[in-house]
Design a protein around this motif. Structure first.
Motif, PDB file in Angstrom:
ATOM      1  N   ASP A 100      -3.173   9.374  -2.167  1.00 47.48           N
ATOM      2  CA  ASP A 100      -3.803  10.314  -1.240  1.00 47.48           C
ATOM      3  C   ASP A 100      -3.249  11.728  -1.401  1.00 47.48           C
ATOM      4  N   LEU A 101      -1.971  11.843  -1.761  1.00 47.43           N
ATOM      5  CA  LEU A 101      -1.343  13.153  -1.885  1.00 47.43           C
ATOM      6  C   LEU A 101      -1.763  13.889  -3.162  1.00 47.43           C
TER       7      LEU A 101
ATOM      8  N   LYS B  41      -4.432  12.849  -5.442  1.00 47.43           N
ATOM      9  CA  LYS B  41      -5.736  12.528  -6.013  1.00 47.43           C
ATOM     10  C   LYS B  41      -6.593  13.767  -6.239  1.00 47.43           C
ATOM     11  N   GLU B  42      -6.643  14.662  -5.259  1.00 38.88           N
ATOM     12  CA  GLU B  42      -7.531  15.834  -5.376  1.00 38.88           C
ATOM     13  C   GLU B  42      -7.140  16.735  -6.544  1.00 38.88           C
TER      14      GLU B  42
ATOM     15  N   THR C 206      -0.783   3.793  -2.194  1.00 39.49           N
ATOM     16  CA  THR C 206      -1.937   4.469  -1.588  1.00 39.49           C
ATOM     17  C   THR C 206      -1.534   5.816  -1.004  1.00 39.49           C
ATOM     18  N   THR C 207      -0.349   5.872  -0.435  1.00 38.49           N
ATOM     19  CA  THR C 207       0.149   7.130   0.129  1.00 38.49           C
ATOM     20  C   THR C 207       0.298   8.195  -0.956  1.00 38.49           C
TER      21      THR C 207
ATOM     22  N   MET D 254      -6.715   5.079  -8.493  1.00 37.11           N
ATOM     23  CA  MET D 254      -7.061   6.408  -8.015  1.00 37.11           C
ATOM     24  C   MET D 254      -8.563   6.647  -8.055  1.00 37.11           C
TER      25      MET D 254
ATOM     26  N   ARG E 269       0.811  -1.226   0.000  1.00 39.44           N
ATOM     27  CA  ARG E 269       0.000   0.000   0.000  1.00 39.44           C
ATOM     28  C   ARG E 269       0.844   1.277   0.000  1.00 39.44           C
TER      29      ARG E 269
END
Length: 489
Positions: A367-368, A370-371, A363-364, A411, A360
Motif C-alpha cells: 500500500d505504501l 504501489k502508486e 500488504t502494508t 502488487m 498480511r
C-alpha cells in the motif's frame, strides 16, 4: 498478541540471532526455530510447508551439488596450483596480482556459486598475502576486493546464488531470460565496483613484489608437500633454518615464519614441476568437461521447464564416482565438507518470510509503495532496487529478497513489470547488500574464515570502504538495467 505482531517478532528475532550467532551456532538453527514457532502458533500451515518445500528444494540441491563438485577439484590440489600460478605469472607486479585475484574470484563464482567461491578463494588469497609478507593494509586491499567481487558476481547468472534460484521460480523467469536481461547491467555494475575498489586501494597495492622467485619456490614446496626433495640433490642433513619474521600487524597477526628452500628454482621451472607433479590433468579435464556440461544443461533444463536440480545432482554424482573409481578416493570428504545445512537454512528462512505474508504484513508495504512503483518502469526499477538493498544490508539478503519478491508478486502489476522489477531486486540483493557485512551469508563466512586465520576485520573497516563504493555500483547497475530493458524491448 496479534498474529502480525507475533509473526514480526519471530521474524526480527530470527534475523538478530542469524547475524549474532551466539557461541557460533550454525546459521541454519535460527531460521529452523523461527519456522517451528510459526507452525506451532498456526501462522503457517502444512499447505504452506509443502509449497515452500517445493520452492526451495530444487535450488538447494543445485547449490549443494555445485559445492560438492568444487570439493572434488579442491581435493586434487587444483586451487593450490591456482594460488601458485597467480603469484608466479604476475612477474613481480602487485597491480597485476590484484587484477588476477579479481578475475579469479569472478570466475569461481560464475563456475560454482558465491558462497562456494568465498570458501575456495579466501584461503588462496590469505596464503598469497602472507607468503608475500604484505603489510596489514595491503592484505586488506586484496582480501576485501576479492570478497566483494566474489559475492557480487552471482548477479549475472542465476545459478550462482541460492536466493536467486528460489526467486526465479516464484516470478516464473527461466535462466536464459534472467541471463539475457541481467548479464549486461550487472557486468556494468561489477566493472564500476572493480574500478572504484582499485582506485580506493591504489596506494595500498604494492607496485612491485620483491623476492618473487623465493616466494614462488616456497609456495611450490608447500604445494607438493613437506617431503619433497629437489631432483639430483642429496637429502639435506638438517632442518634448522632460522625463522624470518614478517611484519607485525595491528590486527594481531602472529609473525610469519618461513623456511627458505635449500635450492632456488626460477618460477618457470617451479611451475613446470607443479604442472607435471601435482595435478592429474587427464582427470582434471574430465571433471571440467562435466562441470561445463552441467552448467550448460542448467540453462537447457530451465528453458524447457525441467527441474534443474536433476542436472546438478547427476553431474556431482558422476564426478564423485569418477574420482572413486580412478583415484580410489571415497566420498568421505564430500560428505564432511558439503554444507548440508544450506537446505535447512533456505527452507526455514523462506517459511519465516512466508509467515509475514500470511498475516498480511506485506500488504502494508504494498500500500505504501504501489502508486510510485506502478507509475513507470524507471520508478519500479529504482525504488524496488534501492528498497531491497536497504533491507538486505540490514536483514540479510536471503529473507529480504524473498520478502521483496513476495511484495511485487502481490502488487497487481503486469507480468512483464513483475519480471523486470524482479531483476532490480536481484541487483539490490546481490550487489546493494554488500554495504554491510550482515548483508550476505558469503560476507559472514568470509569474516569467519579471516578470524580463523588470525586476521581481524572490524565492521568499521569494512563499511568505511563499501559505503563509498557499493551504492555507486548499485545505481549504475539499476540505470543500466533500465536502459538495457529499453534496448531489448
Amino acid at each position: 498478541m496479534t498474529d502480525i505482531t507475533l509473526a514480526l517478532t519471530i521474524f526480527l528475532a530470527t534475523v538478530v540471532f542469524l547475524l549474532w550467532r551466539p557461541k557460533g551456532i550454525n546459521e541454519a538453527i535460527p531460521p529452523a526455530i523461527g519456522a517451528l514457532l510459526l507452525y506451532f502458533f498456526g501462522i503457517v500451515g502444512m499447505a504452506d510447508v509443502e509449497y515452500v518445500l517445493g520452492t526451495v528444494s530444487g535450488a538447494s540441491i543445485t547449490i549443494i551439488s555445485t559445492m560438492a563438485m568444487s570439493i572434488v577439484l579442491e581435493s586434487m590440489g587444483f586451487f593450490r596450483w591456482v594460488a601458485f600460478n597467480l603469484v608466479a605469472k604476475c612477474d613481480g607486479s602487485g597491480t597485476r596480482l590484484y587484477w588476477s585475484v579479481i578475475l579469479l574470484c569472478f570466475f569461481m563464482t560464475v563456475l560454482f556459486n558465491n558462497d562456494g567461491s568465498i570458501v575456495i578463494t579466501t584461503p588462496i588469497i590469505i596464503e598469497i598475502v602472507k607468503l608475500l609478507e604484505l603489510k596489514p593494509r595491503q592484505q586488506f586491499a586484496y582480501l576485501l576486493s576479492g570478497a566483494i567481487i566474489a559475492t557480487a558476481s552471482s548477479a549475472p547468472i542465476g545459478v550462482s546464488n541460492l536466493a536467486n534460484l528460489i526467486a526465479l521460480k516464484i516470478v516464473g523467469v527461466d535462466l536464459v531470460t534472467h541471463t539475457k536481461y541481467m548479464f549486461v547491467p550487472s557486468m556494468m555494475g561489477l566493472s564500476v565496483i572493480s574500478l572504484l575498489l582499485y582506485l580506493h586501494f591504489r596506494q595500498d597495492i604494492p607496485q612491485s613484489i620483491p623476492g618473487l622467485s623465493r616466494v614462488c619456490m616456497q609456495l611450490y614446496r608447500k604445494t607438493i608437500g613437506n617431503d619433497y626433495r629437489p631432483p639430483h640433490h642429496k637429502h639435506p642433513s638438517h632442518h634448522g633454518h632460522p625463522p624470518l619474521h614478517g611484519h607485525p600487524s595491528h590486527h594481531g597477526h602472529p609473525p610469519l615464519h618461513e623456511h627458505p628452500p635449500q635450492h632456488q628454482y626460477p618460477p618457470q621451472q617451479a611451475e613446470t614441476q607443479v604442472d607435471s607433479g601435482t595435478i592429474n590433468w587427464v582427470m582434471f579435464r574430465m571433471y571440467m568437461t562435466i562441470i561445463v556440461l552441467v552448467r550448460v544443461s542448467l540453462f537447457i533444463f530451465s528453458y524447457y521447464g525441467i527441474p534443474i536440480g536433476w542436472a546438478a545432482s547427476v553431474g556431482a554424482l558422476i564426478i564423485i564416482m569418477l574420482r572413486w573409481f580412478t583415484q580410489g578416493t571415497g566420498i568421505g570428504d564430500v560428505l564432511r565438507k558439503t554444507p548440508w545445512h544450506v537446505f535447512i537454512f533456505a527452507f526455514g528462512m523462506y517459511l519465516v518470510v512466508y509467515g509475514l505474508y500470511n498475516v498480511r504484513f506485506t500488504t502494508t508495504i504494498v500500500d505504501l509503495i504501489k502508486e510510485p512503483v506502478s507509475a513507470n518502469l524507471f520508478n519500479s526499477i529504482l525504488i524496488i532496487g534501492v528498497l531491497t538493498s536497504i533491507m538486505a544490508s540490514l536483514f540479510n539478503n536471503h529473507p529480504s529478497l524473498m520478502l521483496a519478491t513476495t511484495i511485487i508478486t502481490h502488487m497487481g502489476l503486469e507480468l512483464q513489470y513483475v519480471q523486470v522489477t524482479y531483476l532490480a531486486i536481484i541487483l539490490g540483493s546481490d550487489i546493494g547488500s554488500l554495504t554491510l557485512p550482515s548483508g550476505t551469508l558469503a560476507s559472514l563466512i568470509w569474516m569467519y574464515i579471516l578470524r580463523n586465520n588470525g586476521i581481524i576485520v572490524t565492521w568499521k573497516e569494512y563499511i568505511s570502504t563499501t559505503i563509498r563504493i557499493i551504492p555507486i555500483g548499485l545505481v549504475v547497475s539499476l540505470l543500466s538495467l533500465y536502459l538495457w530493458v529499453l534496448v531489448l524491448s
